[in-house]
Design an enzyme around this catalytic site. Structure first.
Site, PDB file in Angstrom:
ATOM      1  N   HIS A   1      -3.011   4.386 -13.111  1.00  0.00           N
ATOM      2  CA  HIS A   1      -3.677   3.149 -12.767  1.00  0.00           C
ATOM      3  C   HIS A   1      -3.050   1.839 -13.537  1.00  0.00           C
ATOM      4  O   HIS A   1      -2.789   0.968 -12.806  1.00  0.00           O
ATOM      5  CB  HIS A   1      -5.042   3.103 -12.555  1.00  0.00           C
ATOM      6  CG  HIS A   1      -5.731   4.064 -11.564  1.00  0.00           C
ATOM      7  ND1 HIS A   1      -6.579   3.686 -10.549  1.00  0.00           N
ATOM      8  CD2 HIS A   1      -5.659   5.402 -11.528  1.00  0.00           C
ATOM      9  CE1 HIS A   1      -6.930   4.859  -9.915  1.00  0.00           C
ATOM     10  NE2 HIS A   1      -6.321   5.842 -10.551  1.00  0.00           N
TER      11      HIS A   1
ATOM     12  N   ASP B   1      -8.776  -3.144  -9.874  1.00  0.00           N
ATOM     13  CA  ASP B   1      -8.570  -1.591  -9.147  1.00  0.00           C
ATOM     14  C   ASP B   1      -9.754  -1.254  -8.377  1.00  0.00           C
ATOM     15  O   ASP B   1     -10.706  -1.618  -8.775  1.00  0.00           O
ATOM     16  CB  ASP B   1      -8.575  -0.875 -10.394  1.00  0.00           C
ATOM     17  CG  ASP B   1      -8.070   0.575 -10.188  1.00  0.00           C
ATOM     18  OD1 ASP B   1      -8.539   1.069  -9.246  1.00  0.00           O
ATOM     19  OD2 ASP B   1      -6.980   1.188 -10.980  1.00  0.00           O
TER      20      ASP B   1
END
Ligand code: UDP
Length: 458
Positions: A25, A117
């Site tokens: 990520h 995110d």
């Protein structure tokens, strides 16, 4: 050949970028930050205190600000379970994020957007408390987001699916018919990882409050599903977020993500690859996080040896004890490498991959065909895309056997399917370069986002 500028000053738009703290990520969001910086935006990257301590980030064009996830001394691995990490991160992280925003503002900074995110939806609630616009960033394929969205909306009913016979197929908008086992593991087998299943199915409750939605893919790769998602959300498609030197080469010296949570055996890898003939090496990696079962490890180890190819296999330190006791590798085993440099090396002819989405985009961006051995989460669906939709490789049977692995590797390295997969991979590589180059679909979306950032009020 740095075409774009990265000069910013206090009146430049300032964006806070907040990845979930794992390698898969962090990488795409760092690259997005670099792209924004090259277009005159000031990015501040948020990481955790533990990661900031253990993996300092050297790139001076991006300021890194740590927040607490509640595990400042040991990070994720010191949590008793994924569920406890996720829960504590939410509780501690949202307070710590709010403190950071106050600190930035007290220091005289303006914050024009928080790009968070999609695994930390609570960051949008914090942003809104402070009147800051939020942008939700999906690091997974739009195909996968589509499936999770239908679970979230109750269209795919998880207990029913789990109980369904294995012959059941699933048909969702703009996706090919999927066998149950081709859906993300959390859909067909949600039991073992309730914390992760909860996160992926719940990326959507406040998305209607996000001013922007971003995805790390590119238009031509997922055209139909992107068009469908754009009917619901202001989706900007900004990938592949692979360092520029592997694609458009516009960002000077951008040849590495720059924040590696594990230390690469770089010199050893490159020295070894440099002595191998063109296209002769099989690169094998199962990513930063997944764990293979002992039996799978054994089949893969013997399969690689039996395939009589040059292979470079990443076996993380924590996985090494699962190698068979009597195993003497014919190839090179390292604990970590700079994957992009390996994939870009002319000696590499095939990638045996777990199909994490970054690895999938990287192999496409570098034109390397794959043998797919997905393990869990979105990897099963990415593997379907790699083989059946993008045509860049073949899936091994799971659980993989040594005989099947030998067959798959031979097929890709020497067979007709390998030749077709290689040709398709090169096609996608060209399209990936086109997407991020001036006037390309991703470049246009990034420019559009930058133009929407509020100008500074004097
Ligand atoms: N990676 C790397 N060195 C390795 C293995 C992986 O740098 O030895 C990088 C890889 O380039 C990718 C990331 O780690 O960007 C892994 O992300 P992915 O989504 O493929 O899988 P995950 O680790 O999240 O399962």
């Amino acid at each position: 050949m740095a075409e774009e500028h990265n000069k910013t000053n206090n009146s430049s738009p300032h964006v806070v970028i907040f990845p979930f703290p794992s390698q898969g990520h962090i990488n795409p969001l760092i690259q997005f930050a670099k792209r924004l910086s090259s277009k005159g935006v000031k990015p501040t990257l948020i990481t955790t205190i533990y990661i900031a301590k253990t993996s300092p980030y050297p790139n001076s064009s991006i300021v890194v600000e740590p927040i607490s996830d509640g595990f400042d001394d040991g990070g994720f691995k010191s949590a008793t379970s994924a569920e406890s990490y996720i829960d504590t991160f939410h509780q501690v992280g949202s307070k710590s994020l709010a403190n950071l925003i106050r600190k930035l503002v007290n220091e005289g900074n303006h914050v024009d957007a928080i790009i968070y995110d999609s695994f930390v939806t609570w960051a949008l609630d914090v942003a809104m408390e402070y009147g800051i616009d939020g942008g939700c960033f999906f690091t997974q394929a739009c195909a996968v987001n589509n499936i999770y969205y239908h679970v979230y909306k109750g269209v795919l009913e998880i207990p029913l699916q789990a109980a369904a016979p294995p012959t059941v197929t699933i048909l969702l908008p703009e996706l090919p018919q999927l066998q149950l086992w081709e859906t993300p593991s959390f859909v067909h087998n949600p039991g073992p990882y309730p914390g992760w299943a909860h996160i992926v199915f719940n990326q959507f409750p406040n998305i209607h409050n996000a001013r922007w939605v971003f995805s790390n893919t590119f238009f031509k790769l997922e055209e139909q599903v992107i068009k469908w998602m754009r009917l619901m959300w202001p989706l900007m498609v900004v990938g592949p977020t692979v360092p520029s030197m592997y694609l458009d080469k516009r960002l000077e010296d951008d040849d590495d993500y720059g924040m590696s949570l594990l230390k690469p055996n770089h010199i050893e890898c490159m020295g070894w690859l440099n002595n191998k003939p063109k296209g002769s090496v099989v690169y094998v990696s199962f990513g930063s996080y997944g764990e293979l079962g002992v039996a799978q490890m054994e089949e893969i180890a013997w399969g690689l040896n039996e395939s009589s190819v040059n292979y470079l296999w990443v076996v993380r330190e924590t996985e090494k004890e699962k190698l068979p006791k009597s195993f003497l590798a014919n190839g090179l085993i390292v604990e970590w490498c700079r994957q992009l440099e390996v994939l870009a090396h002319e000696a590499v002819g095939c990638f045996v991959t777990h199909c994490g989405f970054n690895s999938s985009l990287e192999t496409i961006s570098l034109g390397v065909p794959v043998v797919a051995i997905p393990q869990w989460t979105d990897q099963t669906t990415n593997a379907k895309c790699l083989e059946d939709i993008w045509g860049v490789g073949i899936r091994a049977k799971t659980p993989v056997t040594r005989t099947n692995l030998v067959w798959c590797i031979k097929e890709i390295m020497e067979g007709e399917r390998g030749a077709v997969a290689r040709k398709n991979a090169i096609k996608w590589k060209d399209l990936a370069i086109e997407a991020v180059s001036p006037g390309g679909s991703s470049d246009k979306d990034i420019n559009e986002f930058v133009s929407q950032l509020s100008p500074i009020k004097c």
